[in-house]
Design a protein around this motif. Structure first.
Motif, mmCIF file in Angstrom:
data_model
loop_
_atom_site.group_PDB
_atom_site.id
_atom_site.type_symbol
_atom_site.label_atom_id
_atom_site.label_comp_id
_atom_site.label_asym_id
_atom_site.label_seq_id
_atom_site.Cartn_x
_atom_site.Cartn_y
_atom_site.Cartn_z
ATOM 1 N N ARG A 1 0.796 -1.162 -0.050
ATOM 2 C CA ARG A 1 -0.071 -0.216 0.126
ATOM 3 C C ARG A 1 1.011 1.242 -0.108
ATOM 4 N NH1 ARG A 1 -5.476 -0.674 1.541
ATOM 5 N NH2 ARG A 1 -6.309 1.399 1.681
ATOM 6 N N GLU A 2 1.855 1.215 0.905
ATOM 7 C CA GLU A 2 2.674 2.281 1.138
ATOM 8 C C GLU A 2 3.424 2.900 -0.288
ATOM 9 O OE1 GLU A 2 2.077 0.404 3.609
ATOM 10 O OE2 GLU A 2 2.475 1.278 5.355
ATOM 11 N N ILE B 1 1.498 3.953 -3.066
ATOM 12 C CA ILE B 1 1.146 5.425 -3.182
ATOM 13 C C ILE B 1 2.605 6.006 -3.471
ATOM 14 C CG2 ILE B 1 0.737 7.204 -1.402
ATOM 15 C CD1 ILE B 1 -1.284 5.111 -0.116
ATOM 16 N N MET B 2 3.633 5.687 -2.970
ATOM 17 C CA MET B 2 4.905 6.187 -3.250
ATOM 18 C C MET B 2 5.097 6.473 -4.768
ATOM 19 S SD MET B 2 7.060 4.368 -0.122
ATOM 20 C CE MET B 2 8.659 5.386 0.104
ATOM 21 N N ARG B 3 4.820 5.352 -5.506
ATOM 22 C CA ARG B 3 4.991 5.505 -6.773
ATOM 23 C C ARG B 3 3.882 6.443 -7.558
ATOM 24 N NH1 ARG B 3 3.519 1.518 -10.248
ATOM 25 N NH2 ARG B 3 1.901 0.422 -8.587
ATOM 26 N N LEU B 4 3.070 6.313 -6.918
ATOM 27 C CA LEU B 4 1.671 7.215 -7.289
ATOM 28 C C LEU B 4 2.143 8.693 -7.409
ATOM 29 C CD1 LEU B 4 -0.651 6.222 -8.916
ATOM 30 C CD2 LEU B 4 -1.750 6.811 -6.626
ATOM 31 N N VAL B 5 2.700 9.074 -6.307
ATOM 32 C CA VAL B 5 3.042 10.550 -6.349
ATOM 33 C C VAL B 5 4.416 10.923 -6.619
ATOM 34 C CG1 VAL B 5 1.399 10.704 -4.045
ATOM 35 C CG2 VAL B 5 4.015 10.316 -3.736
ATOM 36 N N GLY B 6 5.133 9.759 -7.146
ATOM 37 C CA GLY B 6 6.359 10.134 -7.922
ATOM 38 C C GLY B 6 7.757 10.092 -6.906
ATOM 39 N N ALA B 7 7.593 9.054 -5.895
ATOM 40 C CA ALA B 7 8.785 8.979 -5.094
ATOM 41 C C ALA B 7 9.924 8.317 -6.286
ATOM 42 C CB ALA B 7 8.546 8.089 -3.877
ATOM 43 N N SER B 8 11.148 8.450 -6.140
ATOM 44 C CA SER B 8 12.318 7.754 -6.910
ATOM 45 C C SER B 8 12.075 6.315 -6.752
ATOM 46 C CB SER B 8 13.547 8.362 -7.030
ATOM 47 O OG SER B 8 14.158 8.177 -5.652
ATOM 48 N N PHE C 1 14.453 5.739 -3.793
ATOM 49 C CA PHE C 1 13.902 6.019 -2.316
ATOM 50 C C PHE C 1 12.893 5.112 -1.910
ATOM 51 C CE2 PHE C 1 10.860 8.187 0.432
ATOM 52 C CZ PHE C 1 11.816 9.003 1.301
#
Lengths: 304, 229
Positions: free
Chosen positions: A210-211, A214-221, A224
């Protein structure tokens, strides 16, 4: 902010999979202890050889008075025999192999014998005529024993050619086999460690889908997202490696330095200093294991 | 802002294409409804825009970048310009409202002082001021969706993609969400919303793009949900 965030993610991951984390630590601990033990055993062999190959010589025993060996049929070795043997040793075929030759006469042998054994009850039975005169030979390359053996064995006046190293060969043999066994076990355990780290990272990644989603979705590298998982594996493996170092240190300190060193002090042993030399390599191996496992796993479970 | 040039997407070899030679353009600042039956290609459209999938053929241009030629390592930077909202909210249950929204900024490395000013501002804007410390399960569905919208909007994206954002909500609550999306649209953000909610589409009177088995069958400004009506 970033570092703090990554650290807290790692903490969460390690705690969430506590039993898996512990098993990763234990498996790397055991496997690296075997790896370290194998390296130290080899180190012990090297040390032992280094020390003893310098001291140990080939001894050419000359015929004493009443020998039953065929080459001694003429009785005690004469000065003529001795001269012949010296000629052989100085010949161009043999001399390059030899570093040093020392002749020990019957009387010299008796003096040494008297010094060592005069307090034994059977000493009175012995006399100077029971001693062998001998050549003590040091070789340039201790492995070339066979050359000397071939030219001298069976020659008139020579009772026996003995390579003193033979005494230690069984010991080296045992140590080498121990190294092989330790290496084999280490290999199996390392494989288990890689598989276990892979599973742990995968579980960790799945439980935090889940985390990471979301990280992928909001553009975390990608780095990261993956870093906490990689570091989780690496930290667990490093703790295992540190435990292995402590275990090896304890083993060498108490068993080798403490016990063997007290009881058989004529052998140079591996020291805790050697353990400290091995330790960084064990930690590097642990980190490599974790890195390999992470790369294999994460490319599949947290792709962009 | 978003342009599809003859885009075809086939998921499995030999299967019917999810999108078939679709060409459509959405301008900056537009509000667009994406309608059509299940399986018509709405979700595929959104996934291609987010580059969760790659087009089988054709070109997808988003915010001036050709996604079909974009290398993997540039995808995260590109996604920072897009916000996304889903039917199932996708909140983190063990984090508070504030933490859920802050998470989106933390993971792209925004400094703390920026987070501490932007997050309350955004929560205020979506109407959740005073509920920062609640957890998702303590909120109503509409409130949860507002948290999700706040998270999608907190980094001020150029585009907001919504996949049936009112699918789990009752009509009154849905209306509130639509007002919020409209407000976000007025700040200049392009909003693309896939939906089955005919009442909302009919009420809002925005541009409607209708897909059917992966093909564009209607593109109407100030349109309604069903073409037959």
């Amino acid at each position: 902010m970033r570092l703090q965030f990554i650290l807290s993610e790692i903490g969460i991951g390690l705690r969430r999979n506590l039993s898996m984390t512990i098993s990763v630590i234990l498996v790397t601990f055991v496997s690296l202890t075997f790896v370290g033990a194998a390296i130290l055993t080899q180190g012990q062999i090297q040390k032992f050889k280094g020390e003893w190959y310098d001291k140990v010589e080939i001894t050419v025993y000359l015929c004493p008075r009443d020998s039953t060996v065929p080459s001694c049929a003429d009785g005690e070795a004469t000065q003529e025999h001795i001269n012949q043997i010296e000629q052989v040793l100085e010949s161009p075929e043999v001399s390059p192999e030899i570093r040093e030759v020392m002749f020990e006469s019957k009387d010299d042998a008796w003096v040494a014998f008297e010094r060592n054994f005069s307090d034994r009850w059977w000493f009175t039975e012995m006399s100077v005529d029971d001693m062998n005169a001998s050549f003590r030979i040091k070789l340039t390359d201790p492995e070339e024993y066979q050359v000397i053996n071939e030219v001298l064995t069976g020659r008139a006046g020579v009772e026996e050619v003995r390579d003193q190293r033979e005494i230690y060969e069984p010991l080296f043999d045992v140590l080498t086999k121990a190294t092989l066994v330790a290496s084999g076990l280490a290999g199996v355990m390392l494989l288990a460690a890689v598989l276990l780290i892979t599973t742990t990272i995968r579980l960790s990644a799945l439980s935090r889908r889940r985390e990471t989603g979301i990280m992928r979705l909001v553009g975390a590298s990608t780095l990261f997202i993956q870093l906490p998982f990689m570091l989780e594996g690496a930290i667990a493996a490093t703790v295992g490696a540190l435990l292995a170092c402590v275990a090896l240190w304890g083993g060498v300190h108490y068993l080798v330095e403490g016990w063997l060193g007290q009881n058989m002090d004529w052998i140079p042993y591996v020291t805790t200093g050697d353990v400290l030399m091995v330790a960084p390599w064990l930690i590097i191996v642990a980190i490599l294991l974790a890195a390999i496992s992470s790369i294999v796993t994460l490319s599949r479970y947290t792709k962009v | 802002m978003i342009r599809f040039d003859n885009v075809t997407k086939v998921y499995a070899r030999g299967a019917r294409p999810a999108l078939n030679d679709l060409t459509v353009e959405i301008e900056r600042g537009e509000f667009v409804f994406l309608v059509g039956a299940s399986g018509s290609g709405k979700s595929t459209f959104l996934r291609l825009t987010l580059r969760e999938e790659k087009a089988t053929s054709g070109r997808v241009l988003v915010a001036g970048q050709d996604l079909t030629a974009l290398s993997n390592w540039k995808v995260p930077a590109m996604r920072r310009k897009i916000g996304a909202v889903f039917q199932d909210f996708r909140l983190l249950p063990n984090k508070t409202v504030f933490e859920n929204v802050a998470f989106a900024l933390q993971v792209i490395g925004k400094p703390k002082h920026h987070i501490l000013t932007t997050v309350p501002e955004t929560l205020d804007m979506v109407g959740l001021a005073g509920k920062e410390k609640r957890r998702p399960h303590e909120l109503s569905g509409g409130e949860q969706q507002r948290v999700a919208i706040a998270r999608a909007f907190v980094n001020r994206p150029d585009i907001l993609l919504c996949d049936e954002p009112t699918g789990n909500l009752d009509p009154t609550t849905s209306l509130g969400i639509m007002r919020l999306l409209d407000r976000i649209n007025r700040t200049g953000t392009t909003v693309v919303m896939a939906t089955h909610d005919d009442e909302i589409v009919d009420q809002m009177r925005k541009r409607v793009i209708e897909l059917q088995t992966g093909e564009l069958v209607r593109d109407q400004s100030r349109g309604v949900y069903g073409s037959s009506r």
